[in-house]
Design an enzyme around this catalytic site. Structure first.
Site, PDB file in Angstrom:
ATOM      1  N   THR A   1      -5.233   9.626   1.397  1.00 14.62           N
ATOM      2  CA  THR A   1      -5.188   8.631   2.481  1.00 14.62           C
ATOM      3  C   THR A   1      -5.359   9.255   3.863  1.00 14.62           C
ATOM      4  O   THR A   1      -5.629   8.560   4.837  1.00 14.62           O
ATOM      5  CB  THR A   1      -3.845   7.886   2.463  1.00 14.62           C
TER       6      THR A   1
ATOM      7  N   ASP B   1       3.131  20.920   1.399  1.00 14.38           N
ATOM      8  CA  ASP B   1       4.338  20.589   0.627  1.00 14.38           C
ATOM      9  C   ASP B   1       4.736  21.794  -0.212  1.00 14.38           C
ATOM     10  O   ASP B   1       3.981  22.757  -0.350  1.00 14.38           O
ATOM     11  CB  ASP B   1       4.120  19.356  -0.264  1.00 14.38           C
TER      12      ASP B   1
ATOM     13  N   GLN C   1      -0.960  11.484 -11.997  1.00 15.27           N
ATOM     14  CA  GLN C   1      -0.056  10.811 -12.946  1.00 15.27           C
ATOM     15  C   GLN C   1       0.125  11.701 -14.177  1.00 15.27           C
ATOM     16  O   GLN C   1      -0.188  11.313 -15.291  1.00 15.27           O
ATOM     17  CB  GLN C   1      -0.630   9.452 -13.329  1.00 15.27           C
TER      18      GLN C   1
ATOM     19  N   ASP D   1      -4.890  22.264   0.977  1.00 15.84           N
ATOM     20  CA  ASP D   1      -4.406  21.346  -0.055  1.00 15.84           C
ATOM     21  C   ASP D   1      -5.474  21.206  -1.128  1.00 15.84           C
ATOM     22  O   ASP D   1      -6.604  21.672  -0.938  1.00 15.84           O
ATOM     23  CB  ASP D   1      -4.086  19.980   0.573  1.00 15.84           C
TER      24      ASP D   1
ATOM     25  N   LYS E   1       8.340  18.024   2.898  1.00 17.73           N
ATOM     26  CA  LYS E   1       8.186  16.585   3.130  1.00 17.73           C
ATOM     27  C   LYS E   1       8.746  15.817   1.945  1.00 17.73           C
ATOM     28  O   LYS E   1       8.958  16.370   0.871  1.00 17.73           O
ATOM     29  CB  LYS E   1       6.711  16.227   3.340  1.00 17.73           C
TER      30      LYS E   1
ATOM     31  N   ASN F   1     -22.379  -9.048 -18.141  1.00 20.89           N
ATOM     32  CA  ASN F   1     -20.968  -9.441 -18.280  1.00 20.89           C
ATOM     33  C   ASN F   1     -20.014  -8.388 -17.704  1.00 20.89           C
ATOM     34  O   ASN F   1     -18.798  -8.500 -17.843  1.00 20.89           O
ATOM     35  CB  ASN F   1     -20.629  -9.716 -19.744  1.00 20.89           C
ATOM     36  N   GLY F   2     -20.574  -7.339 -17.071  1.00 20.27           N
ATOM     37  CA  GLY F   2     -19.731  -6.333 -16.412  1.00 20.27           C
ATOM     38  C   GLY F   2     -19.430  -5.112 -17.256  1.00 20.27           C
ATOM     39  O   GLY F   2     -18.864  -4.141 -16.766  1.00 20.27           O
ATOM     40  N   GLU F   3     -19.784  -5.140 -18.551  1.00 18.93           N
ATOM     41  CA  GLU F   3     -19.535  -3.970 -19.403  1.00 18.93           C
ATOM     42  C   GLU F   3     -20.496  -2.842 -19.061  1.00 18.93           C
ATOM     43  O   GLU F   3     -21.659  -3.089 -18.716  1.00 18.93           O
ATOM     44  CB  GLU F   3     -19.714  -4.360 -20.879  1.00 18.93           C
TER      45      GLU F   3
ATOM     46  N   GLY G   1      -3.037  10.406   5.647  1.00 20.57           N
ATOM     47  CA  GLY G   1      -1.787  10.253   6.405  1.00 20.57           C
ATOM     48  C   GLY G   1      -0.982  11.536   6.465  1.00 20.57           C
ATOM     49  O   GLY G   1      -0.506  11.936   7.535  1.00 20.57           O
TER      50      GLY G   1
END
Length: 312
Positions: free
Chosen positions: A224, A170, A98, A219, A193, A38-40, A226
């Site tokens: 990504t 950055d 986050q 970094d 940036k 069931n994906g669990e 980019g």
């Protein structure tokens, strides 16, 4: 600490877990980590851990939610099987970007993940190059925070690049770049940036001279690709002889490897905290192993020794 040293792993980066276990001269603990129909997620320990000092090696890389769930279930299973101590070894900490609210009505996901790990039953966390060092403070259990900078700097130093200049992509990474610069004896430059939207960056201005120099962009992660490709183009336009890149975590999301392959980068150096995606042979990516560093940290934690020597 009293108790046997045992190492278990989920499915996120088994090659790294095996390499760490090999450096410690022990076998990887037997556990079934899979899925029900069931994906669990499904976890079952297949050996005795009672009274053991257990380390679970699981970076929470793509697919992040699945690997995070595996980690939580492994920790819970170990705790319920009476392991004396459980350490979550997370070479890469997912959700680290986050770590604060950027607008209203958003979660602070990195803090929630820290709560989940502690609630599952981890006694401590061992990680590497958190995107935001403040995440350490999200935990109410000890956090040991390793750095890949010395390993990457040693590789760059051995290349004997002409007139090196270390570039921070950055303003937030200036501290990391400056520490790297000191290790290899180079100049420093900073790219300013802004992000008009998530995962999109545009170069605004540069502080520092790169003309006639070999630029090394430093970094903590490549997502990504980019930002990296844009930074390399900008550096070449400003007269850099060649551009190299160094990062701890090679996430390479989406079509990042093809973006890097088409970029002006001579070489991109990452560590094996995250497995490389398939089909990236042409992207000029070199991988350095962090297994010896994690093995040494695990042994020191097991023996209740200081980890300070690993940060020199």
């Amino acid at each position: 600490m009293e108790g046997r040293l045992q190492i278990f792993s989920g499915n996120a980066n088994r090659p790294l877990a095996k390499e760490i276990a090999s450096h410690l001269n022990i076998n990887l603990g037997r556990a079934m980590v899979g899925r029900f129909k069931n994906g669990e997620s499904r976890v079952k320990l297949e050996e005795n851990v009672r009274g053991s000092d257990v380390f679970v090696i699981q970076p929470t890389c793509t697919p992040v939610n699945e690997h995070l769930m595996e980690l939580l279930l492994l920790i819970d299973a170990l705790r319920r099987a009476s392991a004396a101590r459980v350490t979550a070894v997370m070479p890469y900490y997912g959700y680290a970007k986050q770590e604060k609210k950027t607008t209203g009505r958003e979660p602070i996901s990195a803090k929630l993940v820290a709560n989940l790990i502690r609630t599952a039953g981890a006694h401590r966390v061992l990680t590497m190059d958190l995107h935001a060092p403040a995440i350490e403070g999200f935990f109410d259990i000890p956090v040991d925070h390793l750095q890949a900078g010395p390993l990457l700097a040693e590789y760059i130093r051995d290349l004997n690049l002409p007139k090196p200049v270390v570039v921070s992509p950055d303003a937030g990474g200036v501290g990391r770049a400056n520490s790297f610069r000191e290790r290899i004896g180079a100049a420093l430059a900073i790219i300013a940036k802004q992000r008009p939207q998530p995962d999109v960056a545009e170069v605004l201005e540069m502080v520092g001279d790169v003309e006639g120099r070999t630029a090394i962009i430093v970094d903590d992660m490549i997502s990504t690709g980019g930002t990296l490709a844009e930074a390399a183009r900008s550096l070449k336009e400003r007269g850099a002889l060649a551009v190299h890149a160094c990062a701890t975590h090679g996430i390479f999301a989406g079509d990042a490897t093809s973006i890097i392959e088409k970029s002006m980068l001579v070489e991109t150096i990452v560590t094996n905290t995250i497995p490389l995606p398939p089909n990236c042979e042409g992207a000029r990516i070199r991988v350095m192993s962090v297994a010896p560093l994690f093995a040494e940290a695990i042994m020191r934690i097991h023996k209740d020794l200081s980890l300070s020597a690993l940060f020199s």
